[in-house]
Design a protein around this motif. Structure first.
Motif, PDB file in Angstrom:
ATOM      1  N   ALA A 306       0.838  -1.198   0.000  1.00 11.58           N
ATOM      2  CA  ALA A 306       0.000   0.000   0.000  1.00 11.58           C
ATOM      3  C   ALA A 306       0.875   1.251   0.000  1.00 11.58           C
ATOM      4  O   ALA A 306       2.029   1.223   0.434  1.00 11.58           O
ATOM      5  CB  ALA A 306      -0.920  -0.003   1.215  1.00 11.58           C
ATOM      6  N   PRO A 307       0.345   2.376  -0.458  1.00  8.19           N
ATOM      7  CA  PRO A 307       1.118   3.627  -0.402  1.00  8.19           C
ATOM      8  C   PRO A 307       1.385   4.039   1.036  1.00  8.19           C
ATOM      9  O   PRO A 307       0.570   3.801   1.924  1.00  8.19           O
ATOM     10  CB  PRO A 307       0.212   4.635  -1.114  1.00  8.19           C
ATOM     11  CG  PRO A 307      -1.167   4.069  -1.012  1.00  8.19           C
ATOM     12  CD  PRO A 307      -0.995   2.584  -1.046  1.00  8.19           C
ATOM     13  N   ARG A 308       2.542   4.673   1.250  1.00 10.18           N
ATOM     14  CA  ARG A 308       2.884   5.122   2.593  1.00 10.18           C
ATOM     15  C   ARG A 308       3.309   6.583   2.629  1.00 10.18           C
ATOM     16  O   ARG A 308       3.789   7.052   3.670  1.00 10.18           O
ATOM     17  CB  ARG A 308       3.982   4.239   3.196  1.00 10.18           C
ATOM     18  CG  ARG A 308       3.512   2.848   3.528  1.00 10.18           C
ATOM     19  CD  ARG A 308       4.404   2.163   4.546  1.00 10.18           C
ATOM     20  NE  ARG A 308       5.764   1.944   4.072  1.00 10.18           N
ATOM     21  CZ  ARG A 308       6.657   1.179   4.705  1.00 10.18           C
ATOM     22  NH1 ARG A 308       6.312   0.554   5.836  1.00 10.18           N
ATOM     23  NH2 ARG A 308       7.861   1.026   4.221  1.00 10.18           N
ATOM     24  N   THR A 309       3.144   7.290   1.513  1.00 11.60           N
ATOM     25  CA  THR A 309       3.467   8.716   1.510  1.00 11.60           C
ATOM     26  C   THR A 309       2.357   9.509   0.838  1.00 11.60           C
ATOM     27  O   THR A 309       1.730   9.039  -0.114  1.00 11.60           O
ATOM     28  CB  THR A 309       4.789   9.005   0.770  1.00 11.60           C
ATOM     29  OG1 THR A 309       4.582   8.914  -0.641  1.00 11.60           O
ATOM     30  CG2 THR A 309       5.882   8.030   1.183  1.00 11.60           C
ATOM     31  N   LEU A 310       2.141  10.711   1.338  1.00 14.67           N
ATOM     32  CA  LEU A 310       1.176  11.602   0.694  1.00 14.67           C
ATOM     33  C   LEU A 310       1.708  12.103  -0.640  1.00 14.67           C
ATOM     34  O   LEU A 310       0.931  12.449  -1.534  1.00 14.67           O
ATOM     35  CB  LEU A 310       0.867  12.782   1.613  1.00 14.67           C
ATOM     36  CG  LEU A 310       0.119  12.444   2.910  1.00 14.67           C
ATOM     37  CD1 LEU A 310      -0.033  13.687   3.777  1.00 14.67           C
ATOM     38  CD2 LEU A 310      -1.244  11.835   2.614  1.00 14.67           C
ATOM     39  N   ALA A 311       3.024  12.111  -0.794  1.00 12.63           N
ATOM     40  CA  ALA A 311       3.610  12.552  -2.059  1.00 12.63           C
ATOM     41  C   ALA A 311       3.182  11.642  -3.199  1.00 12.63           C
ATOM     42  O   ALA A 311       2.834  12.110  -4.288  1.00 12.63           O
ATOM     43  CB  ALA A 311       5.138  12.587  -1.946  1.00 12.63           C
ATOM     44  N   GLU A 312       3.197  10.334  -2.962  1.00 14.89           N
ATOM     45  CA  GLU A 312       2.826   9.418  -4.046  1.00 14.89           C
ATOM     46  C   GLU A 312       1.327   9.444  -4.338  1.00 14.89           C
ATOM     47  O   GLU A 312       0.891   8.952  -5.380  1.00 14.89           O
ATOM     48  CB  GLU A 312       3.285   7.997  -3.742  1.00 14.89           C
ATOM     49  CG  GLU A 312       2.670   7.354  -2.525  1.00 14.89           C
ATOM     50  CD  GLU A 312       3.360   6.036  -2.154  1.00 14.89           C
ATOM     51  OE1 GLU A 312       3.280   5.074  -2.951  1.00 14.89           O
ATOM     52  OE2 GLU A 312       3.988   5.986  -1.066  1.00 14.89           O
ATOM     53  N   LEU A 313       0.545  10.053  -3.457  1.00 12.65           N
ATOM     54  CA  LEU A 313      -0.885  10.235  -3.735  1.00 12.65           C
ATOM     55  C   LEU A 313      -1.155  11.520  -4.496  1.00 12.65           C
ATOM     56  O   LEU A 313      -2.298  11.773  -4.890  1.00 12.65           O
ATOM     57  CB  LEU A 313      -1.679  10.231  -2.425  1.00 12.65           C
ATOM     58  CG  LEU A 313      -1.601   8.958  -1.578  1.00 12.65           C
ATOM     59  CD1 LEU A 313      -2.549   9.065  -0.386  1.00 12.65           C
ATOM     60  CD2 LEU A 313      -1.907   7.714  -2.398  1.00 12.65           C
ATOM     61  N   GLY A 314      -0.123  12.322  -4.668  1.00 15.72           N
ATOM     62  CA  GLY A 314      -0.269  13.536  -5.477  1.00 15.72           C
ATOM     63  C   GLY A 314      -0.285  14.838  -4.708  1.00 15.72           C
ATOM     64  O   GLY A 314      -0.490  15.904  -5.297  1.00 15.72           O
ATOM     65  N   LEU A 315      -0.057  14.803  -3.391  1.00 15.20           N
ATOM     66  CA  LEU A 315      -0.048  16.042  -2.605  1.00 15.20           C
ATOM     67  C   LEU A 315       1.303  16.717  -2.749  1.00 15.20           C
ATOM     68  O   LEU A 315       2.349  16.095  -2.504  1.00 15.20           O
ATOM     69  CB  LEU A 315      -0.334  15.749  -1.134  1.00 15.20           C
ATOM     70  CG  LEU A 315      -0.508  16.984  -0.245  1.00 15.20           C
ATOM     71  CD1 LEU A 315      -1.810  17.702  -0.582  1.00 15.20           C
ATOM     72  CD2 LEU A 315      -0.492  16.605   1.241  1.00 15.20           C
ATOM     73  N   GLY A 316       1.301  17.986  -3.121  1.00 17.18           N
ATOM     74  CA  GLY A 316       2.545  18.723  -3.249  1.00 17.18           C
ATOM     75  C   GLY A 316       3.041  19.249  -1.910  1.00 17.18           C
ATOM     76  O   GLY A 316       2.248  19.550  -1.015  1.00 17.18           O
ATOM     77  N   GLU A 317       4.339  19.377  -1.779  1.00 19.34           N
ATOM     78  CA  GLU A 317       4.900  19.895  -0.534  1.00 19.34           C
ATOM     79  C   GLU A 317       4.400  21.300  -0.250  1.00 19.34           C
ATOM     80  O   GLU A 317       4.222  21.698   0.912  1.00 19.34           O
ATOM     81  CB  GLU A 317       6.427  19.864  -0.618  1.00 19.34           C
ATOM     82  CG  GLU A 317       7.116  20.228   0.691  1.00 19.34           C
ATOM     83  CD  GLU A 317       8.616  20.032   0.630  1.00 19.34           C
ATOM     84  OE1 GLU A 317       9.276  20.302   1.653  1.00 19.34           O
ATOM     85  OE2 GLU A 317       9.126  19.624  -0.435  1.00 19.34           O
ATOM     86  N   GLN A 318       4.132  22.053  -1.318  1.00 17.25           N
ATOM     87  CA  GLN A 318       3.656  23.423  -1.152  1.00 17.25           C
ATOM     88  C   GLN A 318       2.239  23.488  -0.583  1.00 17.25           C
ATOM     89  O   GLN A 318       1.780  24.553  -0.155  1.00 17.25           O
ATOM     90  CB  GLN A 318       3.692  24.166  -2.498  1.00 17.25           C
ATOM     91  CG  GLN A 318       2.653  23.717  -3.510  1.00 17.25           C
ATOM     92  CD  GLN A 318       3.034  22.459  -4.282  1.00 17.25           C
ATOM     93  OE1 GLN A 318       4.075  21.836  -4.006  1.00 17.25           O
ATOM     94  NE2 GLN A 318       2.216  22.078  -5.247  1.00 17.25           N
TER      95      GLN A 318
END
Length: 363
Positions: A306-318
């Protein structure tokens, strides 16, 4: 403070549950007859249209129409159109077939029309067991509670989940775990909720590895669906806190996928709250057989792909700062105080996929 068995309230609404393989096509006519319904609108998303059409066919003359426009997070425009369709076909009831999006759309119709709802879930979201509704408008997800949206009948058919891809099986199951975890430390939890939550976590965490190894294991599918029932019931009986607030903001405002977002956020939200929720942590320790519960949930997700980062779900750091501001913009119940800076740090850890803090352990 320990929870005394004589110091709690628990609302037990009349929800009928039918649980058996094959029930998706045999139970709807029976439930419609029991409820006195003769013009049912069947709703689903496009992915579940084939199953929804089979359910519609099983209703025969009791089916007034099929509407397959459910979307994630229930956009207001989609909800308004569905209500219009229900009125156009003169429906006297709704049958929602599918995951949380389909059941959410059924609830939206029920909220605006008062029509009774029959839910046939095909995932482990647990929405079918709650009076919670949600709609998204202008990038903001609004939620509420109303007994009119709670399904009158819920039909659980393990065979219906066989078509659920492994990746969605895992994230949907962890989504259910989040309901139970947060219910354990909710301000309106109770001994009965505690029992259901603990058993739900135990059953789901045992079923998911089996399903990842063999998606056709009908016994494991049954166990996962049973766990989802328990976890959803816990969510329906208690007040949501930081975890669900985070996921509502990330989904409603930033468009992140529902189950995957719950999967990523859960270990971090629990690690934040655990120091203020020792009883919840003890129950989870019993259910999972581990001392470091947030790490165990984080590790389970990774082990099952399963995904474990918000980055791989498409959320930008900004986007992290804006999300943190929105999460803390309105007060809500939570065992530990929530500040914007703390939420920002939580989101940064979840965005990067850092291992959740190990301070949240059982001594």
């Amino acid at each position: 403070m320990s929870l005394s068995p004589t110091d709690f309230s628990y609302d037990s609404p009349p929800v009928r549950v039918v649980f058996r393989p094959g029930a998706a096509l045999t139970a709807p006519p029976e439930e419609a007859e029991r409820l006195g319904l003769r013009r049912l609108l069947v709703v689903s998303g496009s992915r579940g249209e084939t199953t929804a059409r089979a359910v519609a066919d099983s209703l025969g003359d009791r089916c007034a129409g099929l509407h397959t426009e459910a979307r994630m997070h229930v956009p207001v425009k989609i909800a308004v159109r569905a209500v219009e369709v229900a009125r156009e076909v003169r429906a006297d009831g709704i049958v929602a077939v599918g995951g949380g999006s389909s059941i959410g759309l059924g609830k939206a119709i029920a909220l605006d029309t008062g029509l009774p709802l029959i839910a046939i879930p095909s995932t482990y979201s647990g929405s079918e067991m709650t009076p919670v509704w949600g709609r998204t408008e202008d990038g903001v997800k609004h939620t509420g509670r109303d007994p009119v949206v709670r399904p009158r009948s819920v039909v659980y058919d393990p065979r219906l989940t066989l078509s659920l891809p492994v990746a969605l099986t895992v994230t949907s199951g962890i989504n259910a775990l989040a309901h139970a975890v947060e219910a354990l430390y909710a301000p309106d939890t109770s001994p009965l909720v505690g029992l259901m939550a603990e058993d739900g976590v135990r059953a789901m965490t045992r079923a998911l590895p089996r399903l990842a190894a063999d998606p056709e294991d009908i016994d494991a599918r049954s166990q996962a669906l049973y766990a989802a029932w328990l976890c959803g019931t816990c969510l329906g009986a208690t007040t949501m806190g930081l975890h669900h607030k985070l996921c509502h903001v990330l989904g409603g405002t930033f468009g992140l996928p529902h189950a995957e977002t719950h999967t990523v956020v859960l270990p971090y939200a629990l690690a934040h709250n655990a120091p203020a929720a020792p009883q919840a942590l003890t129950a989870l320790h019993r259910a999972l057989g581990t001392q470091d519960v947030p790490h165990a949930l984080w590790e389970l997700a990774g082990r099952l792909g399963a995904p474990r980062t918000l980055a791989e779900l498409g959320l930008g750091e900004q986007d992290l700062a804006a999300a943190a501001e929105q999460v803390t913009g309105r007060p809500y119940a939570n065992p530990r105080p929530v500040t914007t800076q703390e939420v920002l740090e939580l989101l940064r850890a979840a965005h990067q996929g850092r291992e959740p803090g190990t301070a949240a352990t059982v001594s």
